[in-house]
Design a protein around this motif. Structure first.
Motif, PDB file in Angstrom:
ATOM      1  N   UNK A  46       0.789  -1.235   0.000  1.00 57.79           N
ATOM      2  CA  UNK A  46       0.000   0.000   0.000  1.00 57.79           C
ATOM      3  C   UNK A  46       0.818   1.280   0.000  1.00 57.79           C
ATOM      4  N   UNK A  47       2.133   1.167   0.153  1.00 59.31           N
ATOM      5  CA  UNK A  47       2.955   2.384   0.183  1.00 59.31           C
ATOM      6  C   UNK A  47       3.237   2.890  -1.226  1.00 59.31           C
ATOM      7  N   UNK A  65      12.709  -6.974 -10.197  1.00 56.57           N
ATOM      8  CA  UNK A  65      11.964  -8.107  -9.655  1.00 56.57           C
ATOM      9  C   UNK A  65      10.557  -7.636  -9.306  1.00 56.57           C
ATOM     10  N   UNK A  66       9.581  -8.513  -9.476  1.00 56.46           N
ATOM     11  CA  UNK A  66       8.213  -8.160  -9.107  1.00 56.46           C
ATOM     12  C   UNK A  66       7.632  -7.113 -10.044  1.00 56.46           C
ATOM     13  N   UNK A  67       6.704  -6.336  -9.525  1.00 59.36           N
ATOM     14  CA  UNK A  67       6.017  -5.354 -10.372  1.00 59.36           C
ATOM     15  C   UNK A  67       5.591  -4.147  -9.542  1.00 59.36           C
ATOM     16  N   UNK A  68       5.388  -3.049 -10.246  1.00 57.61           N
ATOM     17  CA  UNK A  68       4.835  -1.827  -9.633  1.00 57.61           C
ATOM     18  C   UNK A  68       4.343  -0.943 -10.772  1.00 57.61           C
ATOM     19  N   UNK A  69       3.581   0.083 -10.411  1.00 63.09           N
ATOM     20  CA  UNK A  69       3.071   1.037 -11.402  1.00 63.09           C
ATOM     21  C   UNK A  69       3.838   2.353 -11.302  1.00 63.09           C
ATOM     22  N   UNK A  70       4.027   2.981 -12.437  1.00 60.29           N
ATOM     23  CA  UNK A  70       4.601   4.336 -12.467  1.00 60.29           C
ATOM     24  C   UNK A  70       3.537   5.257 -13.063  1.00 60.29           C
ATOM     25  N   UNK A  71       3.055   6.167 -12.235  1.00 58.08           N
ATOM     26  CA  UNK A  71       2.060   7.150 -12.695  1.00 58.08           C
ATOM     27  C   UNK A  71       2.817   8.395 -13.123  1.00 58.08           C
ATOM     28  N   UNK A  72       2.591   8.819 -14.353  1.00 53.27           N
ATOM     29  CA  UNK A  72       3.293  10.008 -14.844  1.00 53.27           C
ATOM     30  C   UNK A  72       2.267  11.063 -15.238  1.00 53.27           C
ATOM     31  N   UNK A  73       2.650  12.304 -15.067  1.00 51.06           N
ATOM     32  CA  UNK A  73       1.726  13.414 -15.276  1.00 51.06           C
ATOM     33  C   UNK A  73       2.552  14.609 -15.768  1.00 51.06           C
ATOM     34  N   UNK A  74       2.112  15.200 -16.882  1.00 51.76           N
ATOM     35  CA  UNK A  74       2.858  16.351 -17.424  1.00 51.76           C
ATOM     36  C   UNK A  74       2.174  17.684 -17.094  1.00 51.76           C
ATOM     37  N   UNK A  93      11.817  11.715 -18.541  1.00 44.83           N
ATOM     38  CA  UNK A  93      12.655  12.914 -18.543  1.00 44.83           C
ATOM     39  C   UNK A  93      12.314  13.859 -17.399  1.00 44.83           C
ATOM     40  N   UNK A  94      13.025  14.949 -17.333  1.00 42.68           N
ATOM     41  CA  UNK A  94      12.770  15.982 -16.331  1.00 42.68           C
ATOM     42  C   UNK A  94      11.385  16.609 -16.557  1.00 42.68           C
ATOM     43  N   UNK A  95      10.933  17.310 -15.552  1.00 44.77           N
ATOM     44  CA  UNK A  95       9.651  18.033 -15.604  1.00 44.77           C
ATOM     45  C   UNK A  95       8.440  17.149 -15.903  1.00 44.77           C
ATOM     46  N   UNK A  96       8.489  15.947 -15.364  1.00 47.08           N
ATOM     47  CA  UNK A  96       7.327  15.052 -15.376  1.00 47.08           C
ATOM     48  C   UNK A  96       7.052  14.680 -13.920  1.00 47.08           C
ATOM     49  N   UNK A  97       5.825  14.890 -13.504  1.00 47.01           N
ATOM     50  CA  UNK A  97       5.431  14.494 -12.149  1.00 47.01           C
ATOM     51  C   UNK A  97       5.287  12.976 -12.132  1.00 47.01           C
ATOM     52  N   UNK A  98       5.876  12.296 -11.156  1.00 47.14           N
ATOM     53  CA  UNK A  98       5.804  10.835 -11.135  1.00 47.14           C
ATOM     54  C   UNK A  98       5.530  10.311  -9.728  1.00 47.14           C
ATOM     55  N   UNK A  99       4.830   9.187  -9.716  1.00 45.41           N
ATOM     56  CA  UNK A  99       4.594   8.476  -8.458  1.00 45.41           C
ATOM     57  C   UNK A  99       4.688   6.986  -8.744  1.00 45.41           C
ATOM     58  N   UNK A 100       5.300   6.253  -7.826  1.00 49.93           N
ATOM     59  CA  UNK A 100       5.416   4.795  -7.963  1.00 49.93           C
ATOM     60  C   UNK A 100       4.531   4.174  -6.891  1.00 49.93           C
ATOM     61  N   UNK A 101       3.670   3.239  -7.296  1.00 48.39           N
ATOM     62  CA  UNK A 101       2.813   2.595  -6.305  1.00 48.39           C
ATOM     63  C   UNK A 101       2.469   1.177  -6.745  1.00 48.39           C
ATOM     64  N   UNK A 102       1.607   0.544  -5.968  1.00 44.50           N
ATOM     65  CA  UNK A 102       1.147  -0.815  -6.287  1.00 44.50           C
ATOM     66  C   UNK A 102       2.320  -1.806  -6.368  1.00 44.50           C
TER      67      UNK A 102
END
Ligand code: TYD
Length: 134
Positions: A46-47, A65-74, A93-102
């Motif tokens: 959940x983190x 190893x394993x899996x996760x999601x990368x959410x990207x937002x411009x 690249x630079x200037x992309x908002x990103x979050x890794x989850x799941x």
């Protein structure tokens, strides 16, 4: 920067009965010189990680190893990439908002970065990111 600059890149895969092998060469498979490598592991269920953009830093993200999601937002559009193979990765690249989850249990996220760690290169506030983008 916009989402079209983000690339899912296939890496070489040397298939071998003894176990497969993949590799990454700077300026060859990925479009920058690698100055730093870090990895994220032991992520509790959940983190999430990330939740920021970089002013100049480019990164290449691999699920070793394993899996996760990368959410990207411009700042206009958002897209979700699921990484679950060690022979491809995501160039962000630079200037992309990103979050890794799941993150799956025991997942291992390798990140190659184009520069050393510099806190002043981070944009950690989303509204600041939107302003910076303009
Ligand atoms: P941060 O990049 O904010 O983590 P994430 O975006 O993955 O959630 O980094 C977390 C902490 O680790 C922060 O205090 C800075 C430190 N850090 C380093 O010292 N060197 C590094 O190369 C990285 C990536 C982080």
């Amino acid at each position: 920067m916009n989402l079209s600059e983000i690339k899912l890149i296939s890496l070489p895969k040397i298939v071998d009965e003894r176990g497969n092998l993949s590799f990454i060469e700077q300026n060859n498979h990925i479009p920058f010189e690698i100055k730093r490598t870090y990895w994220i592991y032991d992520v509790p269920g959940g983190e999430h990680r990330g939740g920021h953009a970089y002013k100049t830093l480019c990164e290449f993200i691999v699920a070793l190893s394993g899996s996760f999601d990368v959410l990207v937002n411009d700042g206009k559009n958002e897209y979700k990439f699921t990484l679950n193979r060690s022979y491809f990765g995501l160039y962000v690249p630079n200037l992309i908002w990103r979050e890794l989850n799941n993150f799956s249990t025991n997942s291992l996220c390798l990140i190659l970065a184009s520069d050393f760690y510099k806190e002043n290169d981070y944009i950690r506030n989303y509204s600041e990111f939107l302003t910076y983008e303009k």
